[in-house]
Design a protein around this motif. Structure first.
Motif, mmCIF file in Angstrom:
data_model
loop_
_atom_site.group_PDB
_atom_site.id
_atom_site.type_symbol
_atom_site.label_atom_id
_atom_site.label_comp_id
_atom_site.label_asym_id
_atom_site.label_seq_id
_atom_site.Cartn_x
_atom_site.Cartn_y
_atom_site.Cartn_z
ATOM 1 N N CYS A 207 0.252 12.403 2.196
ATOM 2 C CA CYS A 207 0.902 13.716 2.126
ATOM 3 C C CYS A 207 -0.126 14.816 1.878
ATOM 4 N N ALA B 211 1.694 7.198 0.411
ATOM 5 C CA ALA B 211 2.155 8.454 -0.185
ATOM 6 C C ALA B 211 1.013 9.455 -0.296
ATOM 7 N N ASP B 212 -0.209 8.968 -0.515
ATOM 8 C CA ASP B 212 -1.358 9.869 -0.628
ATOM 9 C C ASP B 212 -1.615 10.641 0.662
ATOM 10 N N THR C 119 8.537 12.454 -4.179
ATOM 11 C CA THR C 119 8.698 12.088 -2.774
ATOM 12 C C THR C 119 8.255 10.647 -2.549
ATOM 13 N N THR C 120 9.079 9.877 -1.855
ATOM 14 C CA THR C 120 8.690 8.524 -1.473
ATOM 15 C C THR C 120 8.210 8.542 -0.029
ATOM 16 N N SER D 289 4.991 17.350 -3.253
ATOM 17 C CA SER D 289 5.101 15.906 -3.056
ATOM 18 C C SER D 289 5.657 15.185 -4.272
ATOM 19 N N HIS E 122 0.819 -1.219 0.000
ATOM 20 C CA HIS E 122 0.000 0.000 0.000
ATOM 21 C C HIS E 122 0.851 1.266 0.000
ATOM 22 N N ARG E 123 2.017 1.202 -0.617
ATOM 23 C CA ARG E 123 2.902 2.366 -0.572
ATOM 24 C C ARG E 123 2.282 3.572 -1.272
ATOM 25 N N ASP E 124 1.483 3.322 -2.327
ATOM 26 C CA ASP E 124 0.853 4.451 -3.017
ATOM 27 C C ASP E 124 -0.153 5.152 -2.113
ATOM 28 N N ARG E 125 -0.872 4.381 -1.318
ATOM 29 C CA ARG E 125 -1.854 4.982 -0.421
ATOM 30 C C ARG E 125 -1.166 5.684 0.747
#
Length: 218
Positions: free
Chosen positions: A153, A150-151, A164-165, A161, A145-148
């Motif tokens: 931010c 990142a969201d 940005t990781t 952003s 869930h790395r995309d979520r």
């Protein structure tokens, strides 16, 4: 390094160590306040992230062997963390011994800052309900869930952003801490509090859904 450790109701730290260790040999004849010792505990993030050390704690006090009638009670406390019967020689010759650290001073330097802690608090503090799940949950969030993550931010207000990781860094009953790292290597942490303290994994799922939904509406 101790094979296991726990805290007694009085706030003493019980350590299970090899009978051949330097600590065991030094404490073999120690009485009361003969032998002073310091335990250093390092908390390392269970995910790949810059600056993985999340905190350190130092517990200083007086070290002695656990003897006599106290052995059974302390062994039972340790057994709540891991099976210790074989290590303590309950079925044969002992290869490990129990040591007691009577704590006189505690210092903590972690993500919240550096401070001294009253040793009496060690006897009353309760483990966070997420402590046994944090490693698995952070690794799952980072992998799936790395995309979520990142969201999230978007909840921080105006902030660049792009590039940005985001990696989940810490998790407890009160919230989630995320480390954001830019292309240039600079990073910052952000804490996302849950609407209410979570008591178990089911509560956590609802709290995370609320966070993700809030980020999606920004």
């Amino acid at each position: 390094m101790p094979a296991a450790r726990t805290v007694t109701p009085d706030g003493d730290v019980i350590l299970l160590v090899s009978g051949e260790s330097a600590a065991a040999r030094a404490a073999a004849h120690a009485q009361d306040d003969d032998l002073t010792a310091v335990i250093e505990i390092t908390d390392v993030a269970p995910v790949s992230v810059p600056h993985r050390i999340r905190g350190r704690a130092w517990l200083a006090g007086w070290l002695t062997h656990v003897r006599g009638d106290d052995r059974a009670a302390c062994a039972a406390l340790l057994a709540e963390r891991r099976p210790v019967g074989e290590l303590l020689g309950l079925h044969g010759r002992p290869s490990f011994v129990m040591l007691r650290l009577e704590v006189g001073e505690i210092s903590v330097d972690d993500l919240w800052g550096a401070e001294h802690v009253d040793p009496e608090e060690l006897a009353t503090v309760e483990p966070d309900p997420m402590v046994n799940h944090e490693t698995e949950l952070l690794q799952h969030l980072a992998a799936a869930h790395r995309d979520r993550i990142a969201d999230l931010c978007a909840l921080l207000g105006p902030r660049e952003s792009a590039g940005t990781t985001a990696v989940p860094l810490a998790l407890d009953r009160l919230g989630l801490r995320v480390r954001f790292t830019g292309d240039g290597g600079s990073s910052f942490d952000a804490r996302f509090d849950f609407p209410a303290p979570v008591r178990d994994v089911c509560d956590l799922r609802r709290a995370m859904h609320t966070l993700f939904a809030a980020a999606g509406h920004r």
